[in-house]
Design a protein around this motif. Sequence first.
Motif, PDB file in Angstrom:
ATOM      1  N   ARG A 467       0.710  -1.238   0.025  1.00 20.52           N
ATOM      2  CA  ARG A 467       0.190  -0.005  -0.022  1.00 20.52           C
ATOM      3  C   ARG A 467       0.889   1.207   0.036  1.00 20.52           C
ATOM      4  O   ARG A 467       1.863   1.443   0.876  1.00 20.52           O
ATOM      5  CB  ARG A 467      -1.065   0.068   1.550  1.00 20.52           C
ATOM      6  CG  ARG A 467      -1.804   1.192   1.185  1.00 20.52           C
ATOM      7  CD  ARG A 467      -2.717   1.370   2.518  1.00 20.52           C
ATOM      8  NE  ARG A 467      -3.536   0.147   3.025  1.00 20.52           N
ATOM      9  CZ  ARG A 467      -4.459  -0.356   2.320  1.00 20.52           C
ATOM     10  NH1 ARG A 467      -5.252   0.877   1.492  1.00 20.52           N
ATOM     11  NH2 ARG A 467      -5.356  -1.079   2.881  1.00 20.52           N
ATOM     12  N   MET A 468       0.518   2.185  -1.021  1.00 23.79           N
ATOM     13  CA  MET A 468       1.234   3.407  -1.134  1.00 23.79           C
ATOM     14  C   MET A 468       0.189   4.541  -0.877  1.00 23.79           C
ATOM     15  O   MET A 468      -1.111   4.421  -1.062  1.00 23.79           O
ATOM     16  CB  MET A 468       1.818   3.633  -2.355  1.00 23.79           C
ATOM     17  CG  MET A 468       3.005   2.628  -2.817  1.00 23.79           C
ATOM     18  SD  MET A 468       3.902   2.977  -4.191  1.00 23.79           S
ATOM     19  CE  MET A 468       5.080   2.004  -4.092  1.00 23.79           C
ATOM     20  N   GLU A 469       0.745   5.739   0.028  1.00 20.65           N
ATOM     21  CA  GLU A 469      -0.123   6.564   0.242  1.00 20.65           C
ATOM     22  C   GLU A 469       0.565   7.937  -0.199  1.00 20.65           C
ATOM     23  O   GLU A 469       1.794   7.935  -0.095  1.00 20.65           O
ATOM     24  CB  GLU A 469      -0.714   6.954   1.685  1.00 20.65           C
ATOM     25  CG  GLU A 469      -1.398   5.491   1.881  1.00 20.65           C
ATOM     26  CD  GLU A 469      -1.989   5.573   3.431  1.00 20.65           C
ATOM     27  OE1 GLU A 469      -2.323   6.658   3.886  1.00 20.65           O
ATOM     28  OE2 GLU A 469      -1.714   4.465   3.990  1.00 20.65           O
ATOM     29  N   VAL A 470      -0.159   9.155  -0.587  1.00 17.01           N
ATOM     30  CA  VAL A 470       0.431  10.508  -0.716  1.00 17.01           C
ATOM     31  C   VAL A 470      -0.081  11.184   0.345  1.00 17.01           C
ATOM     32  O   VAL A 470      -1.187  11.789   0.410  1.00 17.01           O
ATOM     33  CB  VAL A 470       0.447  10.941  -1.967  1.00 17.01           C
ATOM     34  CG1 VAL A 470       0.720  12.145  -2.469  1.00 17.01           C
ATOM     35  CG2 VAL A 470       0.971  10.153  -3.353  1.00 17.01           C
ATOM     36  N   LEU A 471       1.066  11.829   1.299  1.00 17.63           N
ATOM     37  CA  LEU A 471       0.512  12.398   2.256  1.00 17.63           C
ATOM     38  C   LEU A 471       0.898  13.883   2.292  1.00 17.63           C
ATOM     39  O   LEU A 471       2.224  14.479   1.488  1.00 17.63           O
ATOM     40  CB  LEU A 471       0.902  11.869   3.519  1.00 17.63           C
ATOM     41  CG  LEU A 471       0.307  10.434   3.864  1.00 17.63           C
ATOM     42  CD1 LEU A 471       1.130   9.894   5.231  1.00 17.63           C
ATOM     43  CD2 LEU A 471      -0.815  10.184   3.998  1.00 17.63           C
ATOM     44  N   ASP A 472       0.455  14.853   3.160  1.00 18.07           N
ATOM     45  CA  ASP A 472       0.877  16.279   3.221  1.00 18.07           C
ATOM     46  C   ASP A 472       1.531  16.264   4.524  1.00 18.07           C
ATOM     47  O   ASP A 472       1.985  15.192   5.367  1.00 18.07           O
ATOM     48  CB  ASP A 472      -0.085  17.208   3.367  1.00 18.07           C
ATOM     49  CG  ASP A 472      -1.057  16.919   4.570  1.00 18.07           C
ATOM     50  OD1 ASP A 472      -0.780  16.155   5.537  1.00 18.07           O
ATOM     51  OD2 ASP A 472      -2.125  17.756   4.580  1.00 18.07           O
ATOM     52  N   ASP A 473       2.202  17.639   4.994  1.00 19.81           N
ATOM     53  CA  ASP A 473       3.367  17.459   6.020  1.00 19.81           C
ATOM     54  C   ASP A 473       2.746  16.982   7.337  1.00 19.81           C
ATOM     55  O   ASP A 473       3.284  16.499   8.112  1.00 19.81           O
ATOM     56  CB  ASP A 473       3.703  18.964   6.394  1.00 19.81           C
ATOM     57  CG  ASP A 473       4.843  19.235   5.226  1.00 19.81           C
ATOM     58  OD1 ASP A 473       6.021  18.516   5.576  1.00 19.81           O
ATOM     59  OD2 ASP A 473       4.917  19.952   4.783  1.00 19.81           O
ATOM     60  N   TYR A 485       3.828  13.761  -0.218  1.00 23.55           N
ATOM     61  CA  TYR A 485       5.113  12.929   0.047  1.00 23.55           C
ATOM     62  C   TYR A 485       4.618  11.389  -0.152  1.00 23.55           C
ATOM     63  O   TYR A 485       3.897  11.010   0.487  1.00 23.55           O
ATOM     64  CB  TYR A 485       5.439  13.233   1.395  1.00 23.55           C
ATOM     65  CG  TYR A 485       6.202  14.432   1.565  1.00 23.55           C
ATOM     66  CD1 TYR A 485       7.191  15.032   1.139  1.00 23.55           C
ATOM     67  CD2 TYR A 485       5.315  15.262   2.480  1.00 23.55           C
ATOM     68  CE1 TYR A 485       7.633  16.405   1.324  1.00 23.55           C
ATOM     69  CE2 TYR A 485       5.574  16.876   2.876  1.00 23.55           C
ATOM     70  CZ  TYR A 485       6.787  17.102   2.334  1.00 23.55           C
ATOM     71  OH  TYR A 485       7.093  18.475   2.394  1.00 23.55           O
ATOM     72  N   LEU A 486       5.464  10.531  -0.925  1.00 31.30           N
ATOM     73  CA  LEU A 486       5.074   9.264  -0.912  1.00 31.30           C
ATOM     74  C   LEU A 486       5.488   8.571   0.088  1.00 31.30           C
ATOM     75  O   LEU A 486       6.593   8.615   0.522  1.00 31.30           O
ATOM     76  CB  LEU A 486       5.860   8.840  -2.440  1.00 31.30           C
ATOM     77  CG  LEU A 486       5.364   7.362  -2.772  1.00 31.30           C
ATOM     78  CD1 LEU A 486       3.937   7.115  -3.188  1.00 31.30           C
ATOM     79  CD2 LEU A 486       6.345   6.785  -4.095  1.00 31.30           C
ATOM     80  N   VAL A 487       4.531   7.816   0.659  1.00 38.32           N
ATOM     81  CA  VAL A 487       4.901   6.860   1.756  1.00 38.32           C
ATOM     82  C   VAL A 487       4.378   5.412   1.524  1.00 38.32           C
ATOM     83  O   VAL A 487       3.448   5.246   0.668  1.00 38.32           O
ATOM     84  CB  VAL A 487       4.082   7.286   3.110  1.00 38.32           C
ATOM     85  CG1 VAL A 487       4.918   8.707   3.501  1.00 38.32           C
ATOM     86  CG2 VAL A 487       2.889   7.120   3.015  1.00 38.32           C
TER      87      VAL A 487
END
Length: 673
Positions: A467-473, A485-487
Amino acid sequence: MADPMEAMKKEFENRIIPPSWKDRVWEIEDYRKFHEDTIKDKESIEKWWEKWANEIFWFRKWDRALDDSNPPFYRWFVGGETNLAYLCTDWQIEQGRKNKVAIIWEGEPVKENGEPVEVRKLTYYDLYRESNRIAAMLKDKLGVKKDEILTFYLPMIPELPLFMLGVQRIGAKHSIVFSGFSAQALAVRIMDAGARYVVTADGVYRRGKVLNLKAIVDDAVKICEQEGHKVEKVIVVKRAGNEIPWNDSRDVWFEDLMADIGKNVKVECEKMGSEDFSFILYTSGTTGRPKGAQHSVGGYAVHLYTTMKLIFDIKDDDIFWCTADIGWITGHSYIVYGPLMCGATTMMYEGAPDFPDVSRWAAMIERYGVTIFYTAPTAIRMLMRFPEENYTKYDMSTLRIIHSVGEPINPEAWRWYYRVFGREDVVCSSTWWMTETGGMLTDHFPGLGKIIPLKPGTNGYPIPGVRMEVLDDEGNSVKPGERGYLVISTPWPGMLMTLFKDPNRFIDVYFGKYKSKGWYYYTGDFAMFDEDGYVWVLGRADDILKVAGHRIGTAEIESAMVSHPDVAEAACVGKSDPVKGEIPIIYVVLREGVEPSPDMVNELKKHLRATLGPVVASDAVITFVNTLPKTRSGKIMRRLLRAVAEGKELGDVTTLESEVAVEEAKKAYEMVK
Ligand code: 6R9
């Protein structure tokens, strides 16, 4: 260059289906469901990877697929026993591939007409015999122990994979240092690994010249000695026959060491715990000190095997060619271990894509009938500058899958690659991953029997089980089309186990950013999702550059600069470049009394070459300033220097101590632009 984010967004809706795949395409909703089912919970993740793990060889099967009791130190296939050398040789022979060609190698001296002078083809049996002999030599003559690390500073010659397999066979570990690195960089890596033995070659051919690798090793060994670390032996493989410095008490020719080792010597393969480590590979971070990414045996093997099947759809009659250097992770995973454990024929070559001319790769694809091709966007953009005829005059119709890796691929480069190399009928994708991830983590999955549609410039979908997610700060998910940011929010088998000798740094660097949210692996990349759930990686969010696909930290460049006696301060930023992706721009403050001059630029470039190696030095731009723009608390504002180099708006400058520094940086940059 156009804003990469805008250029990619234009492609969000552009679904391309290669004609020969027209009846084999996922509905995105179906793939989404399939993917979601593999990551629902811990059990589904385990189930997905166990299916693949069951296909490879184990001396002993695992008790448990994933032990997540001590995050972020995840342990995979706990209790299992296997060995990378066994997987790549013995097991292949057991499956009937004894006489199959495992490695095709083409050397550099290439005739005027492009024909090679020297080609070596090694069968699986050759690999088996030679790696056994090397294992015997290491064990019996040099007393190499299980768990010992050897440093390899070897060029692209078959002895490199043979040594890798020899070392794995006896349970020792390798630390391969890319042969474009300098003596200084090599010395740091030898010392950090505590290596007693360094394996190198006399020289290597590149663009018609012979580079003297042994001389660089000698310098590195000298540095080690000054720092109190003794290198006991330097083993030298004869390649180019060039004159080399020699020290009788320390240096030894590989061929002499091997002369009395029997042709059919067998060394029992160590039964490695799945969670033993197999190698370390140093990579750049945001500080000057390189990080030793430490990889496992079992998890790493399963990850490579799975991705070879899913993403490269590897079959027995494929000729697989990854153009990377084995000194980088791409070469470790997809020239050596991945293809060999799948019983494929893997290509390797010595030289460069533009020597004797830019047709070299196309000619090789035709000559060997390459079916799967894997390269870097920077190479594609270089080739694109020359007339297509250079490539289309060769028959590349054997290609069925062509991928890229190393940095984002801009949509124009993707289109060119798909058309000129891929005749608009191949699976063509940009596979995102990192040294730390062990293997690829995104694609279109031809190996599942059907693909998700291609889109120019995308990285495709996260692989099943991940699972990948794209998150803000703050750790909130951002909407499709927005940058974050890719996590990676689930563990995967190929992930690094830790940083060598530095578990705390491992936790901080990769799991520190979203600590309060849980165990999220922070990639350091900017990315966005589109509405279909495809990932689009935009580039690094930190101070790491990708220069012609090579990863290098600006902090490493800065510390190399300030190690020169005439340099007081230095700040390095990346500037986007149409071919190299990024190039380093270095602002230098000289010491009192030292005058800026063209000679000084040359001197500093020479210094950079000596401390970090030619990769960085050849593309770096150096310019002089009297002061660097800093915040009132004294931090260099690299953001402003980058804006200057990119010719962009400066944004918020309220924390800037003095505007003079920015004006100066602008002028300095104008002079070298
Ligand atoms: C395999 C490798 C890792 C960094 C990574 C990212 C960039 C790699 C990419 C890509 C966009 C791709 N990167 N593949 N960016 N699209 N297909 O390159 O490892 O040298 O450790 O670099 O490279 O920025 O974080 P490594």
